[in-house]
Design a protein around this motif. Structure first.
Motif, PDB file in Angstrom:
ATOM      1  N   ALA A 291       0.861  -1.176   0.000  1.00 37.21           N
ATOM      2  CA  ALA A 291       0.000   0.000   0.000  1.00 37.21           C
ATOM      3  C   ALA A 291       0.903   1.234   0.000  1.00 37.21           C
ATOM      4  O   ALA A 291       2.085   1.151   0.332  1.00 37.21           O
ATOM      5  N   ALA A 292       0.332   2.384  -0.374  1.00 41.13           N
ATOM      6  CA  ALA A 292       1.135   3.597  -0.502  1.00 41.13           C
ATOM      7  C   ALA A 292       0.944   4.506   0.704  1.00 41.13           C
ATOM      8  O   ALA A 292       0.414   5.614   0.586  1.00 41.13           O
ATOM      9  N   THR A 293       1.343   4.024   1.875  1.00 41.93           N
ATOM     10  CA  THR A 293       1.310   4.877   3.071  1.00 41.93           C
ATOM     11  C   THR A 293       2.715   4.858   3.672  1.00 41.93           C
ATOM     12  O   THR A 293       3.522   3.985   3.338  1.00 41.93           O
ATOM     13  N   TRP A 294       2.981   5.789   4.585  1.00 42.22           N
ATOM     14  CA  TRP A 294       4.318   5.822   5.191  1.00 42.22           C
ATOM     15  C   TRP A 294       4.576   4.578   6.029  1.00 42.22           C
ATOM     16  O   TRP A 294       5.693   4.069   6.074  1.00 42.22           O
ATOM     17  N   ASP A 295       3.510   4.067   6.695  1.00 41.86           N
ATOM     18  CA  ASP A 295       3.683   2.829   7.465  1.00 41.86           C
ATOM     19  C   ASP A 295       4.109   1.689   6.548  1.00 41.86           C
ATOM     20  O   ASP A 295       4.991   0.893   6.871  1.00 41.86           O
ATOM     21  N   ASP A 296       3.444   1.611   5.406  1.00 37.00           N
ATOM     22  CA  ASP A 296       3.777   0.538   4.463  1.00 37.00           C
ATOM     23  C   ASP A 296       5.157   0.746   3.846  1.00 37.00           C
ATOM     24  O   ASP A 296       5.863  -0.215   3.559  1.00 37.00           O
ATOM     25  N   PHE A 297       5.517   2.018   3.651  1.00 40.01           N
ATOM     26  CA  PHE A 297       6.870   2.296   3.131  1.00 40.01           C
ATOM     27  C   PHE A 297       7.908   1.743   4.112  1.00 40.01           C
ATOM     28  O   PHE A 297       8.857   1.059   3.722  1.00 40.01           O
ATOM     29  N   ASP A 298       7.682   2.021   5.399  1.00 42.65           N
ATOM     30  CA  ASP A 298       8.627   1.537   6.420  1.00 42.65           C
ATOM     31  C   ASP A 298       8.668   0.011   6.470  1.00 42.65           C
ATOM     32  O   ASP A 298       9.738  -0.595   6.478  1.00 42.65           O
ATOM     33  N   SER A 299       7.482  -0.623   6.517  1.00 37.50           N
ATOM     34  CA  SER A 299       7.500  -2.080   6.694  1.00 37.50           C
ATOM     35  C   SER A 299       7.979  -2.780   5.423  1.00 37.50           C
ATOM     36  O   SER A 299       8.645  -3.807   5.489  1.00 37.50           O
ATOM     37  N   THR A 300       7.668  -2.212   4.262  1.00 40.78           N
ATOM     38  CA  THR A 300       8.120  -2.847   3.012  1.00 40.78           C
ATOM     39  C   THR A 300       9.635  -2.761   2.890  1.00 40.78           C
ATOM     40  O   THR A 300      10.294  -3.744   2.532  1.00 40.78           O
ATOM     41  N   THR A 301      10.201  -1.598   3.200  1.00 39.63           N
ATOM     42  CA  THR A 301      11.659  -1.491   3.074  1.00 39.63           C
ATOM     43  C   THR A 301      12.348  -2.343   4.149  1.00 39.63           C
ATOM     44  O   THR A 301      13.381  -2.961   3.877  1.00 39.63           O
ATOM     45  N   ALA A 302      11.722  -2.422   5.333  1.00 44.98           N
ATOM     46  CA  ALA A 302      12.288  -3.301   6.370  1.00 44.98           C
ATOM     47  C   ALA A 302      12.240  -4.767   5.906  1.00 44.98           C
ATOM     48  O   ALA A 302      13.161  -5.549   6.154  1.00 44.98           O
ATOM     49  N   PHE A 303      11.164  -5.116   5.225  1.00 48.51           N
ATOM     50  CA  PHE A 303      10.999  -6.490   4.726  1.00 48.51           C
ATOM     51  C   PHE A 303      12.137  -6.857   3.762  1.00 48.51           C
ATOM     52  O   PHE A 303      12.704  -7.957   3.819  1.00 48.51           O
ATOM     53  N   ILE A 304      12.491  -5.905   2.884  1.00 50.06           N
ATOM     54  CA  ILE A 304      13.576  -6.166   1.921  1.00 50.06           C
ATOM     55  C   ILE A 304      14.871  -6.451   2.703  1.00 50.06           C
ATOM     56  O   ILE A 304      15.639  -7.352   2.351  1.00 50.06           O
ATOM     57  N   GLY A 305      15.074  -5.676   3.773  1.00 45.23           N
ATOM     58  CA  GLY A 305      16.261  -5.892   4.610  1.00 45.23           C
ATOM     59  C   GLY A 305      16.243  -7.265   5.260  1.00 45.23           C
ATOM     60  O   GLY A 305      17.272  -7.941   5.352  1.00 45.23           O
ATOM     61  N   GLN A 306      15.053  -7.700   5.677  1.00 44.00           N
ATOM     62  CA  GLN A 306      14.946  -9.029   6.302  1.00 44.00           C
ATOM     63  C   GLN A 306      15.246 -10.130   5.298  1.00 44.00           C
ATOM     64  O   GLN A 306      15.902 -11.124   5.620  1.00 44.00           O
ATOM     65  N   ILE A 307      14.761  -9.958   4.073  1.00 45.54           N
ATOM     66  CA  ILE A 307      15.046 -10.979   3.053  1.00 45.54           C
ATOM     67  C   ILE A 307      16.560 -11.052   2.841  1.00 45.54           C
ATOM     68  O   ILE A 307      17.139 -12.134   2.741  1.00 45.54           O
ATOM     69  N   ALA A 308      17.196  -9.880   2.795  1.00 44.59           N
ATOM     70  CA  ALA A 308      18.654  -9.858   2.598  1.00 44.59           C
ATOM     71  C   ALA A 308      19.335 -10.657   3.712  1.00 44.59           C
ATOM     72  O   ALA A 308      20.225 -11.474   3.445  1.00 44.59           O
ATOM     73  N   ALA A 309      18.889 -10.421   4.945  1.00 41.91           N
ATOM     74  CA  ALA A 309      19.516 -11.113   6.087  1.00 41.91           C
ATOM     75  C   ALA A 309      19.304 -12.621   5.981  1.00 41.91           C
ATOM     76  O   ALA A 309      20.220 -13.407   6.214  1.00 41.91           O
ATOM     77  N   VAL A 310      18.077 -13.016   5.597  1.00 46.68           N
ATOM     78  CA  VAL A 310      17.781 -14.455   5.485  1.00 46.68           C
ATOM     79  C   VAL A 310      18.632 -15.089   4.384  1.00 46.68           C
ATOM     80  O   VAL A 310      19.220 -16.146   4.562  1.00 46.68           O
ATOM     81  N   LEU A 311      18.710 -14.412   3.234  1.00 42.65           N
ATOM     82  CA  LEU A 311      19.479 -14.994   2.124  1.00 42.65           C
ATOM     83  C   LEU A 311      20.956 -15.111   2.485  1.00 42.65           C
ATOM     84  O   LEU A 311      21.629 -16.082   2.121  1.00 42.65           O
ATOM     85  N   GLU A 312      21.447 -14.119   3.209  1.00 44.16           N
ATOM     86  CA  GLU A 312      22.858 -14.182   3.617  1.00 44.16           C
ATOM     87  C   GLU A 312      23.084 -15.396   4.526  1.00 44.16           C
ATOM     88  O   GLU A 312      24.019 -16.170   4.349  1.00 44.16           O
TER      89      GLU A 312
END
Ligand SMILES: Nc1ncnc2c1ncn2[C@@H]1O[C@H](COP(=O)(O)OP(=O)(O)O)[C@@H](O)[C@H]1O
Ligand SMILES: [Mg+2]
Length: 426
Positions: A291-312
């Protein structure tokens, strides 16, 4: 005091009640069928051919599927199977209408994000329908124990073994057996007894795959019990530390025939649990509806970081196990804004922020909010399934065009990535 026995008997009562209410398990969704498509839709929106050319070709060759005319109607209406026959047989100025399909295995796209309600299932469902109308054969995998996608495809009463749960649990049983065999005489791995007695190893790959009302869309369903595997996987890993639990779905997909499907869409549950990690690990491309809200911006970008950590982490895991030298990488990623309202200043501002972070990986065609899709309950119906006569033709058209553009954008990213994979595998 409330023990697990008490909880179990509450659940048994609820189940009996549910079966009584739904009449021995036949609910409305079981009877879900796919509508026919009018000649107007077939020409203008599906095959992209001129209506009078189409009528001419049909009249000239009686072996083409004739479609059906409704009482008091003038249009002909075609089933999906008939549309696909027409697509195979018609040409426009010598050009085939078949979709572009690189050789080799099907291309796999995961729909994932951190929060619930960001439009993952809606997007996976719409893209599957749009792709099927483009002539692709799609395998949908419902990785979410909430099973919204399964229900939306009319698949409700499946036994636990024949769902995504069965695939993941069977993998543990067969991998354990293989690890023991490799250690010749020093069997040190043991699958839990509760799994061994289910006979999972006897299930064939096709046992997990269901037909849907769309003849060219198949489904690997989910079920509420699949949630248990998330808990159980942690427990099983303690029993068997060498089990590459994140690669179970990937192993399953690698054993499917290359030519049975063109596109695989994996609908993830929210967050990064056992199912999502399996889906992400198996996928070539990541699609992140948000969704296009600031909350979603925060959680979506955090999610990308989590995927990076998991893949590493998994990269270290696979290197330690000596099973793979190549780290997991996605061919591409798409971020897709959903329920977008261009009149909303917060939506516009977050769109710009997403654009600043993800650049051309942000889809230029956000999915707008559509009244007809605000479907309460846990059964979704796509705009492609909704007959345009149920709405005003203009709002149906613009909503459909909206999803068409978003799918086309995703398809444009899929094709080059798919060619790369086909070339690597060749
Ligand atoms: N474009 C849209 N317009 C209106 N409602 C939508 C749209 N996309 C999704 N919804 C509604 O939002 C809810 C959550 O969507 P869903 O796809 O199930 O999210 P997720 O799978 O990420 O949890 C659903 O009830 C759905 O009907
Ligand atoms: Mg969902």
């Amino acid at each position: 005091m409330l023990t697990f026995d008490d909880l179990r008997s509450l659940q048994a009562r609820s189940r009996r009640l549910h079966l009584a209410v739904s009449g021995q398990g036949s609910t409305e969704s079981d009877a879900k069928t796919l509508r026919r498509f009018s000649s107007w839709e077939v020409c203008e929106l599906i095959l992209g051919i001129n209506q009078s050319t189409f009528r001419g070709q049909l009249a000239a060759d009686r072996s083409f599927p004739p479609g059906k005319v409704e009482p008091n109607g003038r249009q002909r209406w075609f089933s999906l199977a008939e549309v696909n026959t027409l697509r195979r047989r018609l040409t426009v100025r010598g050009r085939t209408l078949q979709p572009d399909r690189p050789a080799g295995r099907a291309f796999r796209t995961a729909f994932a994000n951190f929060d619930a309600g960001t439009g993952k299932t809606t997007t996976a469902l719409h893209f599957a329908h749009a792709a099927a109308l483009d002539g692709y054969r799609v395998l949908l995998i419902d990785c979410d124990p909430q099973a919204v996608l399964s229900r939306s495809l009319g698949v409700t009463h499946v036994s636990r073994e024949q769902t995504i749960w069965g695939i993941l649990a069977r993998d543990l049983v067969t991998q354990t057996a293989q690890m023991n065999a490799a250690q010749a005489g020093h069997a040190s791995h043991a699958a839990p007894a509760s799994l061994r007695k289910l006979g999972l190893e006897d299930l064939r790959n096709t046992d997990f795959i269901r037909k849907t009302p769309w003849s060219t869309i198949d489904l690997i369903p989910s079920c509420v019990e699949a949630a248990f595997v998330s808990f159980a996987s942690t427990h099983y890993r303690q029993l068997d530390r060498d089990w590459s639990h994140y690669a179970a779905l990937s192993r399953f997909l690698d054993h499917l025939p290359n030519d049975a499907w063109d596109l695989v869409f994996l609908d993830c549950p929210p967050g990064i649990g056992f199912h999502s990690i399996n889906a992400l690990y198996a996928s070539d491309m990541l699609c992140v509806p948000t969704a296009a809200t600031w909350d979603d911006f925060d959680s979506t970008t955090a999610f990308i970081g989590q995927i990076a950590a998991v893949l590493e982490e998994l990269g270290q895991d696979t290197r330690a196990a000596g099973t793979s030298t190549r780290a997991k990488a996605f061919c591409d990623m798409r971020v897709l804004l959903t329920r977008f309202d261009s009149d909303n200043p917060e939506h516009r501002a977050t769109r710009d922020a997403f654009g600043a972070v993800f650049a051309d990986r942000l889809s230029q065609n956000p999915i707008q909010s559509t009244r007809a899709l605000e479907q309460p309950g846990r059964l979704l119906r796509s705009i492609y399934e909704i007959d345009y006569r149920e709405m005003t033709r203009d709002s149906w058209r613009s909503s459909r065009a909206n999803f068409d553009r978003a799918w086309s954008d995703c398809h444009d990213a899929i094709l080059p990535a798919w060619r790369t994979i086909a070339a690597m595998d060749a």
